[in-house]
Motif scaffolding. Structure first.
Motif, short mmCIF file in Angstrom:
data_model
loop_
_atom_site.label_atom_id
_atom_site.label_comp_id
_atom_site.label_asym_id
_atom_site.label_seq_id
_atom_site.Cartn_x
_atom_site.Cartn_y
_atom_site.Cartn_z
N ASN A 348 38.78 37.08 29.52
CA ASN A 348 37.97 38.24 29.90
C ASN A 348 36.51 37.83 29.96
O ASN A 348 36.14 36.71 29.59
N LYS A 371 40.59 41.62 34.44
CA LYS A 371 40.55 42.68 33.44
C LYS A 371 39.59 43.77 33.89
O LYS A 371 38.79 43.58 34.82
N GLU A 372 39.64 44.92 33.24
CA GLU A 372 38.75 46.02 33.57
C GLU A 372 37.30 45.58 33.45
O GLU A 372 36.92 44.94 32.48
N GLY A 373 36.50 45.91 34.44
CA GLY A 373 35.09 45.53 34.42
C GLY A 373 34.80 44.23 35.12
O GLY A 373 33.64 43.93 35.43
N THR A 397 37.81 40.75 44.40
CA THR A 397 36.95 41.52 43.50
C THR A 397 35.73 40.71 43.07
O THR A 397 34.59 41.20 43.09
N CYS A 444 39.81 35.94 33.25
CA CYS A 444 41.00 36.65 33.75
C CYS A 444 42.24 36.24 32.98
O CYS A 444 42.33 35.11 32.47
#
Length: 475
Positions: A348, A371-373, A397, A444
């Motif tokens: 992350n 991951k989120e963010g 992304t 990730c």
């Protein structure tokens, strides 16, 4: 193995038959107890039965006959809701404990003065655990290391006055260890984590604090406010306290002083006793301890090892030979001034931040299952990126983040082998004299292309070792 004799002749229930669960069942049986084992997974039950362990359906068992219930730390104790086995134990007034509690109960019976170092905190506890164990071993001590890192605590050799146990503890484990009482207890830092299992940040912190509150000697990081408050409460108790910092000078304790030196960061560990500071170790040139995040880890390790009687010279020598953890800022080797770093465990952005802050010219390989963010929180480190190489499902992304920021040039490499080849070629062509890093720090999860971060890191290591002119680091 540490046979657990505290429950000899009694029957315990045990839920969770993974590695630590099986080790716990074996240790209890070796100590003369009977164990009713259960797991929701049929394959786990079959494995236990094949070893001769007693597999009993705890849903229909008579709980009043159990002296205690041993719960796997991976199973919810309180949040988001207690596991059904916990509810049954409470209804029958059966104490719920974990394997580290059994270890401390056995220590109290056979060697109550045996030295034990327990390490907790949100970040850095695995490196600090491994570093302490290595330094002690290098100084000739008999050391056993385990807990939340590597080996289950009851699979280790038993406590003894001449043997040091170095145990990493998660909050899940501490919550199941009412008798925890380390010789040295270390609290590294505290940031929000695992709130789904603890309900609130305050509850999470309170569990961490139990470890240092019960320690003979407490070592507490003061680089975040919650941990600083823990240190103040410990100081007010009048019990021994060593404050540590990786970011700021201290009037008493152990801190790291970081200075820039030719494009690299030199870190000196400073011990302050009776208001008198003394440089006791220098981390410059120790690849396994590079980066500001390792400054606090080294400060904690110094404090713990000094408390156990090692000299500053012994500790500094141990630092120099520390090989580091696999997949966590792992220096694989070099081609000239280009260093190759395997940070596959950085799954992350928070983890990757440590790596990006450790170098000033980075050819960064990143991507996987985002991951989120994403990597939004890493923008302040973008000036350290010479070029980025995107792999896996997160490529679109992360490319959008780079496009929006405008400071990072990047390539869509797709796979790890393509990314490494391109990054190596560009790094070797980079002008200047400072150190250059080819860094795998994915930010990730690995699950789009690899089954786990270990396999991803091993693949990177294999590819790097095959590069022409590569010289592996000596360990």
């Amino acid at each position: 193995m540490t046979p657990v004799t505290a429950f000899a002749g009694q029957t315990l229930a045990l839920f969770g038959l993974g590695g630590s669960g099986l080790a716990t069942a074996r240790a209890l049986v070796a100590g003369g107890a009977k164990v009713a084992c259960w797991d929701d997974n049929q394959a786990s039950r079959d494995k236990a039965a094949a070893e001769g362990l007693s597999v009993v359906d705890l849903a229909t068992a008579g709980w009043s006959g159990f002296a205690a219930f041993v719960l796997s730390p991976g199973v919810p104790l309180t949040h988001p809701a207690p596991h059904w086995t916990v509810e049954k134990a409470k209804a029958a007034n059966v104490p719920v404990i974990g394997d580290i509690e059994l270890f401390f109960l056995e220590r109290a019976r056979i060697a109550p003065a045996a030295p034990v170092v327990c390490i907790t905190g949100t970040n850095g506890k695995s490196t600090t655990t491994a570093l302490i164990a290595h330094v002690l071993q290098a100084a000739g001590r008999d050391v056993q290391m385990g807990g939340n890192i590597g080996t289950a605590v009851l699979a280790l050799e038993p406590p003894a006055d001449s043997r040091v146990h170095v145990v990493e503890c998660s909050t899940f484990q501490i919550d199941l260890t009412p008798s925890i009482k380390p010789t040295v207890g270390i609290q590294m830092n505290l940031t929000p984590d695992h709130l789904d299992r603890h309900g609130t940040f305050e509850a999470y912190g309170a569990i961490k604090e139990r470890l240092v509150a019960a320690s003979d000697i407490a070592v507490i990081g003061v680089d975040d406010e919650p941990s600083k408050q823990m240190a103040r409460r410990r100081a007010a108790s009048g019990k021994p306290l060593v404050k540590i910092s990786g970011e700021q000078p201290l009037d008493e304790g152990v801190f790291a002083g970081v200075t820039a030196n030719g494009g690299q960061l030199d870190t000196r560990i400073v011990e302050v006793r009776d208001g008198k500071p003394k440089v006791v170790a220098n981390l410059a040139g120790i690849g396994s301890l590079r980066g500001s995040h390792n400054a606090q880890n080294a400060a904690a390790a110094f404090a713990a090892c000094a408390a156990l009687g090692l000299t500053a010279e012994q500790i500094a020598a141990g630092f120099k030979s520390y090989p580091g953890l696999k997949h966590r800022m792992e220096e694989l080797g070099r081609i000239g001034r280009v260093v190759f770093i395997n940070d596959s465990k950085a799954t992350n952005a928070d983890s990757t931040e440590k790596a990006l802050n450790s170098f000033r010219a980075i050819f960064w390989i990143l991507g996987g299952k985002a991951k989120e963010g994403g990597i939004e929180s890493l923008r302040r480190y973008f000036p350290n990126i010479a070029r980025a190489y995107l792999i896996g499902a997160a490529s679109d992304t992360f490319a959008a983040t780079f496009d929006d920021d405008g400071r990072v040039t990047y390539e869509r490499s797709g796979t790890l082998d393509v990314a490494l080849a391109a990054a190596t070629k560009a790094a070797l062509a980079q002008q200047g004299s400072d150190e250059i890093a080819v860094l795998l720090s994915p930010a990730c999860a690995s699950y789009d292309q690899f089954p786990n971060f270990e396999v991803r890191g091993d693949a990177f290591r294999t590819l790097v070792k095959a590069l022409p002119g590569f010289e592996p680091v000596e360990r």
